[in-house]
Scaffold this motif. Structure first.
Motif, mmCIF file in Angstrom:
data_model
loop_
_atom_site.group_PDB
_atom_site.id
_atom_site.type_symbol
_atom_site.label_atom_id
_atom_site.label_comp_id
_atom_site.label_asym_id
_atom_site.label_seq_id
_atom_site.Cartn_x
_atom_site.Cartn_y
_atom_site.Cartn_z
ATOM 1 N N VAL A 196 66.482 9.780 36.058
ATOM 2 C CA VAL A 196 67.102 9.749 37.274
ATOM 3 C C VAL A 196 66.177 9.053 38.318
ATOM 4 O O VAL A 196 64.808 9.498 38.206
ATOM 5 N N GLN A 197 66.490 7.999 38.846
ATOM 6 C CA GLN A 197 65.768 7.244 39.852
ATOM 7 C C GLN A 197 66.308 7.631 41.306
ATOM 8 O O GLN A 197 67.412 7.326 41.672
ATOM 9 N N GLY A 198 65.470 7.909 42.236
ATOM 10 C CA GLY A 198 65.938 8.114 43.731
ATOM 11 C C GLY A 198 65.151 7.478 44.453
ATOM 12 O O GLY A 198 64.558 6.437 44.095
ATOM 13 N N PRO A 199 65.371 7.220 45.930
ATOM 14 C CA PRO A 199 64.905 6.329 46.717
ATOM 15 C C PRO A 199 63.229 6.416 46.759
ATOM 16 O O PRO A 199 62.839 5.160 46.814
ATOM 17 N N SER A 200 62.822 7.538 46.456
ATOM 18 C CA SER A 200 61.381 7.702 46.435
ATOM 19 C C SER A 200 60.870 8.634 45.310
ATOM 20 O O SER A 200 59.683 9.211 45.548
ATOM 21 N N HIS A 201 61.547 8.873 44.602
ATOM 22 C CA HIS A 201 61.318 9.789 43.479
ATOM 23 C C HIS A 201 61.840 9.201 41.850
ATOM 24 O O HIS A 201 62.828 8.706 42.249
ATOM 25 N N GLU A 228 70.965 21.082 31.638
ATOM 26 C CA GLU A 228 70.797 21.729 32.875
ATOM 27 C C GLU A 228 71.476 20.724 34.113
ATOM 28 O O GLU A 228 71.438 20.736 35.152
ATOM 29 N N PHE A 229 72.107 19.560 33.527
ATOM 30 C CA PHE A 229 72.626 18.357 34.373
ATOM 31 C C PHE A 229 73.972 18.914 34.776
ATOM 32 O O PHE A 229 74.327 18.424 35.929
ATOM 33 N N TYR A 230 74.770 19.364 33.992
ATOM 34 C CA TYR A 230 76.247 19.744 34.354
ATOM 35 C C TYR A 230 76.440 21.049 34.982
ATOM 36 O O TYR A 230 75.860 22.015 34.920
ATOM 37 N N LEU A 231 77.280 21.113 36.064
ATOM 38 C CA LEU A 231 77.766 22.286 36.489
ATOM 39 C C LEU A 231 79.059 22.732 35.844
ATOM 40 O O LEU A 231 80.012 21.914 35.680
ATOM 41 N N THR A 232 79.337 24.147 35.998
ATOM 42 C CA THR A 232 80.660 24.369 35.573
ATOM 43 C C THR A 232 81.662 24.282 36.797
ATOM 44 O O THR A 232 81.214 24.454 37.754
ATOM 45 N N ALA A 233 82.680 24.337 36.598
ATOM 46 C CA ALA A 233 83.742 24.479 37.671
ATOM 47 C C ALA A 233 83.617 25.723 38.300
ATOM 48 O O ALA A 233 83.983 25.835 39.582
ATOM 49 N N VAL A 285 74.262 17.694 38.790
ATOM 50 C CA VAL A 285 73.181 17.858 39.776
ATOM 51 C C VAL A 285 72.477 16.476 40.574
ATOM 52 O O VAL A 285 71.693 16.568 41.207
ATOM 53 N N LEU A 286 73.072 15.534 39.887
ATOM 54 C CA LEU A 286 72.897 14.287 40.542
ATOM 55 C C LEU A 286 73.083 14.109 42.146
ATOM 56 O O LEU A 286 74.342 14.277 42.502
ATOM 57 N N ILE A 295 71.348 7.245 37.252
ATOM 58 C CA ILE A 295 70.774 7.303 35.868
ATOM 59 C C ILE A 295 70.202 6.130 35.358
ATOM 60 O O ILE A 295 70.577 5.038 35.589
ATOM 61 N N THR A 296 68.972 5.866 34.948
ATOM 62 C CA THR A 296 68.438 4.946 34.269
ATOM 63 C C THR A 296 68.367 4.872 32.789
ATOM 64 O O THR A 296 68.263 3.772 32.125
#
Length: 329
Positions: A178-183, A191-196, A205-206, A212-213
């Protein structure tokens, strides 16, 4: 569809900065989910950033890890030689996940981020949807809910995660870069998905200004066998009622390693740790497979429309464990 500004980007950092500057902007890749939801009026981004020109298209094997660019199409990944040789359950999930036309458009990153197909979420005239409007209720709990979830569900939300590919990748311990503006960061898909039940309005958690790269897929041992079984109303392109992604390493009729993912039943791609615990070190027999399936579905949360999925999911998992292990039905 509402009017919007269209921006074509060519640099990853440009994209994340555009997202950071506009909290309502959205990205466009294959468009197979994004455009549908804009037509439905569920999403109305003022700015749409076309990311198809970003340099995120390659597939490369480095040692025992396959690196897949987020803009690789489903068809390209299904045709990859390493996937065909070492990752049959990934290939099968891709081929069963969409029609040829869609596979040639849909990207891997977009597939992992696809939104639920819940009819209530996708209908703006339905007011009771905690996923669209927090604390408004869940129309599916009292309504027609045949295509909804039984794992990770609660009275707050039973919306189903629809991706086939994500089920296989979760079972394989894949991760996303994952690429963010400064990280930048790497997040395991488990660990990426959250349950309803955790957060109906947020599915992963994005953060908004993250992109996503790449997807990183560990290759299983050469001795492993794997497969993906999808149960659906018709054999042509259709979403899963239940599905199972299974990887086994069997040595002298004993299961040395087991990886199991379930689809069509979870509010997120479901890693069946309970099944893996039962299977590992146990004999490769139908009795073991039945115990694993029972353990997986023990905590299912159902409404009248989804109760049938519990026994169907059990049978789906048992059948695919039999298929992969070679144990007779």
């Amino acid at each position: 569809m509402h009017t919007f500004e269209y921006v074509r980007a060519t640099d990853t950092r440009e994209v994340v900065q555009l997202l950071a500057d506009d909290p309502a902007a959205a990205c466009l890749a294959g468009g197979t989910t994004q455009l549908d939801m804009m037509k439905d009026g569920v999403l109305e981004p003022p700015t749409l950033i076309d990311i198809t020109r970003l340099p995120l298209h390659g597939i490369e094997r480095r040692g025992e890890i396959l690196h897949v660019g987020a803009l690789v199409t489903m068809e390209e990944l299904a045709a990859d030689a390493t996937v065909a040789e070492r990752l049959p359950m990934v290939r099968e999930s891709l081929l069963q996940g969409a029609s040829v036309q869609l596979r040639n458009m849909a990207t891997i990153g977009g597939n992992l981020l696809q939104r639920t197909r819940c009819r209530y979420f996708r209908d703006p005239t339905v007011s009771a949807c905690n996923k669209r409007t927090p604390d408004s209720g869940c129309a599916a709990v009292e309504g027609v809910a045949r295509m909804h979830a039984v794992l990770g569900a609660s009275e707050r939300c039973i919306a189903l995660h629809a991706s086939d590919l994500a089920v296989a990748l979760v079972a394989l311990d894949a991760a996303v870069h994952v690429q963010g503006p400064s990280h930048s960061r790497t997040v395991p898909l488990t660990e990426f998905y959250l349950t309803a039940a955790e957060s109906p309005q947020r599915e992963n958690v994005l953060e908004h200004a993250e992109l996503i790269t790449e997807v990183e897929i560990p290759l299983p041992p050469a001795a492993a066998r794997s497969g993906y079984l999808k149960v659906r109303d018709r054999t042509s392109y259709e979403f899963a009622l239940t599905s199972a992604a299974v990887l086994l390493v069997v040595d002298h009729a004993t299961i040395r390693q087991a990886r199991v993912g379930l689809g069509g039943v979870g509010t997120k791609p479901w890693r069946a740790y309970e099944a893996e615990h039962v299977l590992t070190g146990a004999p490769a027999t139908t009795a073991t497979f039945l115990d694993a399936a029972d353990a997986t579905m023990r905590d299912a949360w159902t409404v009248p429309g989804t109760a049938f999925k519990v026994p169907l999911a059990r049978r789906t998992l048992v059948r695919e464990l039999q298929n992969v292990s070679g144990v007779d039905v």
